[in-house]
Scaffold this motif. Structure first.
Motif, PDB file in Angstrom:
ATOM      1  N   HIS A  66       0.830  -1.217   0.000  1.00 36.53           N
ATOM      2  CA  HIS A  66       0.000   0.000   0.000  1.00 36.53           C
ATOM      3  C   HIS A  66       0.862   1.264   0.000  1.00 36.53           C
ATOM      4  CE1 HIS A  66      -3.356  -2.641   0.706  1.00 36.53           C
ATOM      5  NE2 HIS A  66      -2.863  -3.040   1.875  1.00 36.53           N
ATOM      6  N   SER A  67       2.019   1.224  -0.633  1.00 35.56           N
ATOM      7  CA  SER A  67       2.941   2.365  -0.537  1.00 35.56           C
ATOM      8  C   SER A  67       2.381   3.616  -1.201  1.00 35.56           C
ATOM      9  CB  SER A  67       4.296   2.005  -1.142  1.00 35.56           C
ATOM     10  OG  SER A  67       4.189   1.773  -2.528  1.00 35.56           O
ATOM     11  N   HIS A  68       1.462   3.461  -2.164  1.00 37.18           N
ATOM     12  CA  HIS A  68       0.852   4.650  -2.777  1.00 37.18           C
ATOM     13  C   HIS A  68       0.029   5.421  -1.750  1.00 37.18           C
ATOM     14  CE1 HIS A  68      -2.218   1.533  -3.052  1.00 37.18           C
ATOM     15  NE2 HIS A  68      -3.136   2.479  -3.214  1.00 37.18           N
ATOM     16  N   ILE A  69      -0.538   4.716  -0.782  1.00 33.75           N
ATOM     17  CA  ILE A  69      -1.271   5.374   0.303  1.00 33.75           C
ATOM     18  C   ILE A  69      -0.283   5.983   1.294  1.00 33.75           C
ATOM     19  CG2 ILE A  69      -2.879   5.023   2.218  1.00 33.75           C
ATOM     20  CD1 ILE A  69      -4.104   2.708   0.610  1.00 33.75           C
ATOM     21  N   GLY A  70       0.783   5.255   1.593  1.00 35.24           N
ATOM     22  CA  GLY A  70       1.774   5.745   2.537  1.00 35.24           C
ATOM     23  C   GLY A  70       2.484   6.992   2.052  1.00 35.24           C
ATOM     24  N   SER A  71       2.785   7.055   0.745  1.00 36.12           N
ATOM     25  CA  SER A  71       3.477   8.232   0.216  1.00 36.12           C
ATOM     26  C   SER A  71       2.562   9.457   0.235  1.00 36.12           C
ATOM     27  CB  SER A  71       3.989   7.958  -1.200  1.00 36.12           C
ATOM     28  OG  SER A  71       2.933   7.669  -2.089  1.00 36.12           O
ATOM     29  N   GLU A  72       1.300   9.273  -0.142  1.00 33.17           N
ATOM     30  CA  GLU A  72       0.362  10.397  -0.117  1.00 33.17           C
ATOM     31  C   GLU A  72       0.137  10.885   1.308  1.00 33.17           C
ATOM     32  OE1 GLU A  72      -4.138  11.614  -1.658  1.00 33.17           O
ATOM     33  OE2 GLU A  72      -3.259   9.689  -2.224  1.00 33.17           O
ATOM     34  N   LEU A 104       6.878  14.262  12.696  1.00 36.74           N
ATOM     35  CA  LEU A 104       6.396  13.790  11.398  1.00 36.74           C
ATOM     36  C   LEU A 104       6.400  12.274  11.354  1.00 36.74           C
ATOM     37  CD1 LEU A 104       5.822  13.922   8.300  1.00 36.74           C
ATOM     38  CD2 LEU A 104       8.294  14.196   7.987  1.00 36.74           C
ATOM     39  N   LEU A 105       7.494  11.663  11.771  1.00 37.69           N
ATOM     40  CA  LEU A 105       7.598  10.208  11.760  1.00 37.69           C
ATOM     41  C   LEU A 105       6.560   9.575  12.678  1.00 37.69           C
ATOM     42  CD1 LEU A 105       9.316   7.871  10.655  1.00 37.69           C
ATOM     43  CD2 LEU A 105      10.806   8.142  12.653  1.00 37.69           C
ATOM     44  N   GLU A 106       6.382  10.166  13.852  1.00 37.88           N
ATOM     45  CA  GLU A 106       5.395   9.649  14.805  1.00 37.88           C
ATOM     46  C   GLU A 106       3.979   9.724  14.229  1.00 37.88           C
ATOM     47  OE1 GLU A 106       3.709  10.721  19.304  1.00 37.88           O
ATOM     48  OE2 GLU A 106       5.471  11.757  18.483  1.00 37.88           O
ATOM     49  N   LYS A 107       3.643  10.856  13.619  1.00 37.93           N
ATOM     50  CA  LYS A 107       2.305  11.010  13.045  1.00 37.93           C
ATOM     51  C   LYS A 107       2.075  10.028  11.901  1.00 37.93           C
ATOM     52  CE  LYS A 107       1.200  15.877  13.987  1.00 37.93           C
ATOM     53  NZ  LYS A 107      -0.237  15.706  14.266  1.00 37.93           N
ATOM     54  N   TRP A 108       3.089   9.851  11.046  1.00 37.33           N
ATOM     55  CA  TRP A 108       2.936   8.944   9.913  1.00 37.33           C
ATOM     56  C   TRP A 108       2.767   7.501  10.396  1.00 37.33           C
ATOM     57  CZ3 TRP A 108       5.762   4.791   7.975  1.00 37.33           C
ATOM     58  CH2 TRP A 108       5.386   4.363   6.694  1.00 37.33           C
ATOM     59  N   LYS A 109       3.604   7.071  11.319  1.00 33.46           N
ATOM     60  CA  LYS A 109       3.492   5.702  11.831  1.00 33.46           C
ATOM     61  C   LYS A 109       2.161   5.488  12.549  1.00 33.46           C
ATOM     62  CE  LYS A 109       8.342   4.379  12.267  1.00 33.46           C
ATOM     63  NZ  LYS A 109       9.422   3.928  13.188  1.00 33.46           N
ATOM     64  N   GLY A 110       1.663   6.534  13.201  1.00 27.81           N
ATOM     65  CA  GLY A 110       0.395   6.424  13.903  1.00 27.81           C
ATOM     66  C   GLY A 110      -0.794   6.174  13.002  1.00 27.81           C
ATOM     67  N   LEU A 113      -0.269   2.034  12.457  1.00 26.34           N
ATOM     68  CA  LEU A 113      -0.028   1.177  13.611  1.00 26.34           C
ATOM     69  C   LEU A 113       1.093   0.181  13.329  1.00 26.34           C
ATOM     70  CD1 LEU A 113      -3.744   0.699  14.729  1.00 26.34           C
ATOM     71  CD2 LEU A 113      -2.046   2.337  15.563  1.00 26.34           C
ATOM     72  N   ASN A 114       0.792  -1.126  13.385  1.00 22.43           N
ATOM     73  CA  ASN A 114       1.829  -2.140  13.237  1.00 22.43           C
ATOM     74  C   ASN A 114       2.041  -2.581  11.786  1.00 22.43           C
ATOM     75  OD1 ASN A 114       2.293  -2.263  16.048  1.00 22.43           O
ATOM     76  ND2 ASN A 114       0.551  -3.660  16.300  1.00 22.43           N
ATOM     77  N   GLU A 115       1.425  -1.875  10.834  1.00 23.30           N
ATOM     78  CA  GLU A 115       1.534  -2.290   9.436  1.00 23.30           C
ATOM     79  C   GLU A 115       2.337  -1.283   8.614  1.00 23.30           C
ATOM     80  OE1 GLU A 115      -2.347  -2.992   7.891  1.00 23.30           O
ATOM     81  OE2 GLU A 115      -2.826  -4.531   9.380  1.00 23.30           O
ATOM     82  N   THR A 116       3.257  -0.553   9.236  1.00 24.76           N
ATOM     83  CA  THR A 116       3.957   0.509   8.516  1.00 24.76           C
ATOM     84  C   THR A 116       4.743  -0.009   7.318  1.00 24.76           C
ATOM     85  OG1 THR A 116       5.802   0.312  10.076  1.00 24.76           O
ATOM     86  CG2 THR A 116       4.138   1.989  10.536  1.00 24.76           C
ATOM     87  N   THR A 165      17.550   1.578   0.121  1.00 24.54           N
ATOM     88  CA  THR A 165      17.229   2.905   0.611  1.00 24.54           C
ATOM     89  C   THR A 165      16.636   2.850   2.016  1.00 24.54           C
ATOM     90  OG1 THR A 165      16.092   4.959   0.049  1.00 24.54           O
ATOM     91  CG2 THR A 165      14.876   2.926  -0.320  1.00 24.54           C
ATOM     92  N   TYR A 166      16.878   3.893   2.784  1.00 26.35           N
ATOM     93  CA  TYR A 166      16.179   4.061   4.050  1.00 26.35           C
ATOM     94  C   TYR A 166      14.794   4.616   3.767  1.00 26.35           C
ATOM     95  CZ  TYR A 166      20.876   3.613   5.985  1.00 26.35           C
ATOM     96  OH  TYR A 166      22.128   3.165   6.310  1.00 26.35           O
ATOM     97  N   SER A 167      13.910   4.518   4.757  1.00 25.14           N
ATOM     98  CA  SER A 167      12.518   4.906   4.536  1.00 25.14           C
ATOM     99  C   SER A 167      11.847   5.166   5.881  1.00 25.14           C
ATOM    100  CB  SER A 167      11.774   3.793   3.781  1.00 25.14           C
ATOM    101  OG  SER A 167      11.906   2.560   4.483  1.00 25.14           O
ATOM    102  N   LEU A 168      10.605   5.644   5.824  1.00 24.85           N
ATOM    103  CA  LEU A 168       9.899   5.994   7.056  1.00 24.85           C
ATOM    104  C   LEU A 168       9.646   4.788   7.953  1.00 24.85           C
ATOM    105  CD1 LEU A 168       7.260   8.634   5.873  1.00 24.85           C
ATOM    106  CD2 LEU A 168       9.495   9.022   6.923  1.00 24.85           C
ATOM    107  N   ALA A 169       9.555   3.593   7.374  1.00 23.27           N
ATOM    108  CA  ALA A 169       9.312   2.393   8.172  1.00 23.27           C
ATOM    109  C   ALA A 169      10.590   1.684   8.596  1.00 23.27           C
ATOM    110  CB  ALA A 169       8.420   1.419   7.399  1.00 23.27           C
ATOM    111  N   SER A 170      11.749   2.238   8.247  1.00 24.13           N
ATOM    112  CA  SER A 170      13.020   1.627   8.652  1.00 24.13           C
ATOM    113  C   SER A 170      13.142   1.617  10.168  1.00 24.13           C
ATOM    114  CB  SER A 170      14.202   2.405   8.068  1.00 24.13           C
ATOM    115  OG  SER A 170      14.257   2.297   6.674  1.00 24.13           O
ATOM    116  N   ASN A 171      13.858   0.625  10.689  1.00 29.14           N
ATOM    117  CA  ASN A 171      14.172   0.620  12.111  1.00 29.14           C
ATOM    118  C   ASN A 171      15.017   1.854  12.435  1.00 29.14           C
ATOM    119  OD1 ASN A 171      12.865  -1.854  12.507  1.00 29.14           O
ATOM    120  ND2 ASN A 171      14.718  -3.020  12.053  1.00 29.14           N
TER     121      ASN A 171
END
Length: 263
Positions: A66-72, A104-110, A113-116, A165-171
């Motif tokens: 669902h990365s098209h949703i995550g990027s938007e 920003l990272l906290e809001k996006w991950k929120g 939840l556990n499906e980032t 690449t690194y990304s918003l869901a990276s550890n």
């Protein structure tokens, strides 16, 4: 339902000091996604009419369902935070920027939840204050900008060990956010040209092309105006003929100049 092959936008704004701000942006669904009628995983947003001028580009990871949703969502959250967190005249410290990226990272991950991992994306941004320029990024893609037609900043990075690449869901993603604030006396440094692209474009641009690209596009803008510039970019990005032609491709151009000079 067949998905659109591209989305684009452009605008021009002249302030009370006759400084001209323009942007041109286009995002093209890659040939593989067109063939399979899948979503464009890139997303962008630009603004030159608000108090803070900005350009944002996100590139959803191909491995994420669902990365098209995550990027938007990343772009939308960042745009809201720019408006809420910063003022064009207020100073910006490293702590401010670090906390901004953390929130920003906290809001996006929120949002997920556990499906980032299923919504994973990279992110690039440029924010223009009255006193300088803030660039921020996580992951690959390109931020390139120049002042007085001299290239002053290029950002493009992958994990040098794995080439991933690194990304918003990276550890520990916050550790991989890169940012840079540059003070600028805009009256003395025009024209200023900003370019943001996803790797579907930047991976094919050679170093000598990168160095010449801001001045070349600035000249095209001077000659053709912001509407004509949109056609130039459309013809180029839609009809991409280099190695990574199957990837989604997003290109954003944002310029600052004096009225009558176009950029």
């Amino acid at each position: 339902m067949k998905k659109l092959n591209f989305r684009s936008d452009f605008a021009e704004y002249v302030d009370e000091d006759f400084t001209t701000f323009t942007f041109n942006a286009i995002s093209v669904r890659g040939e593989r996604h067109q063939k399979d009628n899948e979503h464009n995983q890139d997303y962008f947003k630009c603004s030159v009419k608000s108090d803070l001028k900005y350009a944002i580009v996100a590139d959803g990871l191909g491995s994420a369902k669902h990365s098209h949703i995550g990027s938007e969502k990343a772009v939308e959250i960042l745009e809201e935070m720019i408006k809420a967190s910063f003022h064009p005249l207020a100073p910006v410290s490293e702590i401010d920027i670090y906390e901004f990226n953390s929130k920003l990272l906290e809001k996006w991950k929120g949002c997920f939840l556990n499906e980032t991992r299923e919504y994973d994306t990279t992110l690039l941004y440029v924010i223009i204050f009255s006193h300088g320029v803030l660039t921020g990024s996580i992951g690959d893609g390109l931020i390139l900008w120049s002042m007085k037609n001299e290239v002053v900043h290029i950002k493009e990075e992958k994990n040098s060990f794995s080439n991933q690449t690194y990304s918003l869901a990276s550890n520990q993603a916050l550790d991989y956010f890169k940012f840079d604030y540059t003070p600028v006396n805009f009256e003395d440094e025009l024209p200023i040209v900003f370019i943001l692209t996803t790797d579907g474009v930047s991976d094919d641009l050679k170093p000598d092309v990168l160095k010449q690209l801001p001045a070349y596009l600035n000249k095209e803008l001077e000659d053709k105006g912001v509407k004509g510039m949109q056609k130039v970019l459309g013809d180029w990005i839609i009809n991409w003929e280099t190695e990574n032609h199957s990837d989604d491709r997003t290109f954003c151009l944002l310029t600052i100049g004096k009225a009558g000079e176009k950029a």
